[in-house]
Design a protein around this motif. Sequence first.
Motif, short mmCIF file in Angstrom:
data_model
loop_
_atom_site.label_atom_id
_atom_site.label_comp_id
_atom_site.label_asym_id
_atom_site.label_seq_id
_atom_site.Cartn_x
_atom_site.Cartn_y
_atom_site.Cartn_z
N SER A 135 -4.49 -1.64 11.82
CA SER A 135 -5.44 -2.31 10.93
C SER A 135 -6.19 -3.40 11.69
N PHE A 161 0.84 -1.19 0.00
CA PHE A 161 0.00 0.00 0.00
C PHE A 161 0.88 1.25 0.00
N ASN A 203 -6.49 0.07 4.37
CA ASN A 203 -6.76 1.45 3.96
C ASN A 203 -7.36 2.25 5.12
N LYS A 204 -8.18 1.60 5.95
CA LYS A 204 -8.73 2.27 7.12
C LYS A 204 -7.62 2.63 8.10
N CYS A 241 1.02 0.75 11.22
CA CYS A 241 -0.14 0.52 10.37
C CYS A 241 -0.76 -0.85 10.61
#
Length: 369
Positions: free
Chosen positions: A172, A154, A320-321, A168
């Motif tokens: 997540s 990402f 992505n969140k 991250c």
Amino acid sequence: MSFSDEVIPATPSKMSQMKALNFDPKTKRLSLIVKEIPKIKNADDVIVRVTFSGICGTDLHITEGSFPCKDSPLTLGHEFSGLVTQTGKDVTHVKTGDKVVVDPNRQGIGCNKCSYCTNGKYHLCTSGGINNTIGIFRDGGWAEYCIAPACQVFKLPSNISLQTAAMCEPLSCISHGWERLGSVPSYARFIIQGAGIIGNLWATLLHLKGYKYVTVSEPLAKRRELFEKIGTGYEILSPDQLKAKFTNEAAVLEKGFDICIDCSGNATAIESGFSYLRPGGKLCIFGVASPNARINLSPFDIYKKEITIMGVMVNPFSFNKAIALLDSMSERYLKYDILGIKVFGLDQHEEALVELKQGKISKAVFKIC
């Protein structure tokens, strides 16, 4: 503590070896070795030069031999950020020099045949989710370079540093946990069991969302001290101090909790958290316990109080969140000094593991390149 992001060119053609921290599951030993840099084999491969790579509680369980992993030597590390150095011919969403994070679990990919996959729960598939994780079943990010399929890579917004981006993957998983909890009213009372990095990140998320009634329980004085530095204003107590508040059922009804989030993976902590829940409460088992751990809960209390018990595993469709959370939280909540995170080199791995196990820090992160 902060580090500047470095723009790194493609892997030099003459460079063929790298440093990596390998784990042998038979001897349960970590060794700093030199091995071949991974090479592009598939059209959708991406090679990442790793910058920051975290040590997760699951990694501790793996090194102790209490959590399943690949049965032959491998490079651990499933929480990492870095820069792209090379891509396969079909990769278009990232390019050389891009800052990226890698989701260790393949988004939406299991066997694609079982009822879990066909109902959007690929992480519960026996070949999906944690059963094929980079850093657990495939070589991971405790190395100078790591290879990953493009669907797991990402690109980061330009304003998010690689240091911050190492958070991250745990965010997540927390994002998935938050969704598992469902609708949570503003007046809900929370108890978080454990003030390691996961408990701290849960607390910062609740603070970001505006929840006021949050208590954290942590047995280690140093970690209670570290938690105070985050500045949420939330109450943090030792397990004994917490137990003294709930001497009878009336006290639980008056001052108990609506949601217990266990971040410790400790059976005793889970049992005590359950006992503090008010009627209608939810017990979220988030921390990774040993597969051999057992808890003793009253089925009558579950019935009488209508308690919901849920587990949270990995991070389906939530990377992505998590990147959005990095953007929202980075300046206020995710500074390493505030969270009690300490940075080590790969050659300091023994020191890192000792300080983490002793609770002197909330998390250890390797600065690799």
